[in-house]
Design an enzyme around this catalytic site. Structure first.
Site, PDB file in Angstrom:
ATOM      1  N   ALA A 137      -6.213   2.290  -6.031  1.00 54.74           N
ATOM      2  CA  ALA A 137      -5.505   3.425  -5.439  1.00 54.74           C
ATOM      3  C   ALA A 137      -4.144   2.916  -4.969  1.00 54.74           C
ATOM      4  O   ALA A 137      -4.077   1.991  -4.150  1.00 54.74           O
ATOM      5  CB  ALA A 137      -6.305   3.983  -4.264  1.00 54.74           C
ATOM      6  N   VAL A 187      -6.413  -1.763  -3.157  1.00 59.14           N
ATOM      7  CA  VAL A 187      -5.108  -1.206  -2.811  1.00 59.14           C
ATOM      8  C   VAL A 187      -4.069  -1.722  -3.813  1.00 59.14           C
ATOM      9  O   VAL A 187      -3.857  -2.928  -3.955  1.00 59.14           O
ATOM     10  CB  VAL A 187      -4.705  -1.590  -1.366  1.00 59.14           C
ATOM     11  CG1 VAL A 187      -3.353  -0.993  -1.022  1.00 59.14           C
ATOM     12  CG2 VAL A 187      -5.769  -1.128  -0.376  1.00 59.14           C
ATOM     13  N   LYS A 188      -3.451  -0.758  -4.508  1.00 61.06           N
ATOM     14  CA  LYS A 188      -2.471  -1.125  -5.532  1.00 61.06           C
ATOM     15  C   LYS A 188      -1.078  -1.122  -4.896  1.00 61.06           C
ATOM     16  O   LYS A 188      -0.656  -0.122  -4.303  1.00 61.06           O
ATOM     17  CB  LYS A 188      -2.554  -0.102  -6.671  1.00 61.06           C
ATOM     18  CG  LYS A 188      -2.126  -0.626  -8.018  1.00 61.06           C
ATOM     19  CD  LYS A 188      -2.465   0.380  -9.102  1.00 61.06           C
ATOM     20  CE  LYS A 188      -1.970  -0.027 -10.452  1.00 61.06           C
ATOM     21  NZ  LYS A 188      -2.145   1.020 -11.452  1.00 61.06           N
ATOM     22  N   VAL A 189      -0.398  -2.249  -5.036  1.00 60.75           N
ATOM     23  CA  VAL A 189       0.870  -2.465  -4.320  1.00 60.75           C
ATOM     24  C   VAL A 189       1.948  -2.865  -5.325  1.00 60.75           C
ATOM     25  O   VAL A 189       1.710  -3.733  -6.171  1.00 60.75           O
ATOM     26  CB  VAL A 189       0.691  -3.597  -3.269  1.00 60.75           C
ATOM     27  CG1 VAL A 189       1.979  -3.821  -2.492  1.00 60.75           C
ATOM     28  CG2 VAL A 189      -0.466  -3.299  -2.331  1.00 60.75           C
TER      29      VAL A 189
END
Ligand code: G3P
Length: 217
Positions: free
Chosen positions: A60, A86-88
């Protein structure tokens, strides 16, 4: 190599999951917007629905670009379900945030990676996954596969634990080449996954077998 599907479309996720070979899901803001998901509550619900459909990592992506905001948003996303990753984005504050998430046991996927140097930084920060964008590099008339091979070689040489997640897949052949290059994960659209099934000799052979089988009834 693990198979992830690169979509936020629930029907496509269900179809890939029903094949029995799906290990996870990746999304991005463009894929979420395509599904018409609007507003924070709807976004959170959509991620939860995906997590309940697939027992594996679900990426996400944060919408923020500054350290404090990325951390706050990422913590909130991670609280949705234990499988959320967590996509950063690969930016300075993104790397700082990935290090913070690593230190706080939150899984991350460093996205928008287009060079081996960026992949080294992501691994140094402890990213769980790094996402080199194979197809977009090919689209720009450079060699996307070469980048996947370089990152796999560097990570093996250095013993980095970050998993190479080949992204921006365009064709079934991309998936085959990623497997040969030693990518840990390939995230693909459903069409590329289903494309792996296809061979004209399979169709012809089956046709003949069914014809012969019919004579024995
Ligand atoms: O999710 C990241 C990546 O897979 C995007 O793919 O097709 O938009 O280049 P694409």
């Amino acid at each position: 190599m693990k198979f992830f599907i690169d979509t936020a479309n629930l029907d496509q996720i269900r179809e890939a999951h029903d094949l029995g070979i799906l290990d996870g899901v990746t999304t991005n803001p463009s894929l979420m917007a395509k599904e018409g998901v609007k507003g924070k509550d709807a976004i959170m619900r959509h991620y939860l629905t995906i997590c309940e459909m697939v027992d594996g990592p679900v990426s996400a992506e944060v919408f923020s670009t500054t350290f404090n905001e990325i951390v706050a948003e990422g913590e909130e996303l991670a609280s949705i379900h234990e499988n959320i990753v967590v996509k950063v984005p690969m930016i300075k504050d993104g790397i700082k945030a990935i290090k913070w998430f690593t230190d706080n046991n939150i899984k991350t996927n460093c996205t928008l990676v287009f060079s081996a140097g960026q992949a080294i930084l992501a691994a140094k920060a402890g990213a769980t996954f790094v996402s080199p964008f194979l197809g977009r590099i090919d689209d720009s008339n450079w060699d996307g596969m070469q980048l996947i091979e370089d990152i796999v070689e560097i990570y093996n040489a250095q013993g980095y634990l970050t998993e190479v997640l080949a992204a921006s897949i365009r064709t079934p052949l991309h998936i085959v080449k990623c497997a040969a290059a030693g990518a840990d994960v390939c995230t693909s659209p459903l069409s590329s996954i289903l494309g792996l099934l296809k061979h004209p000799l399979t169709d012809l052979g089956l046709q003949q077998f069914l014809k012969d089988a019919a004579t024995m009834k």
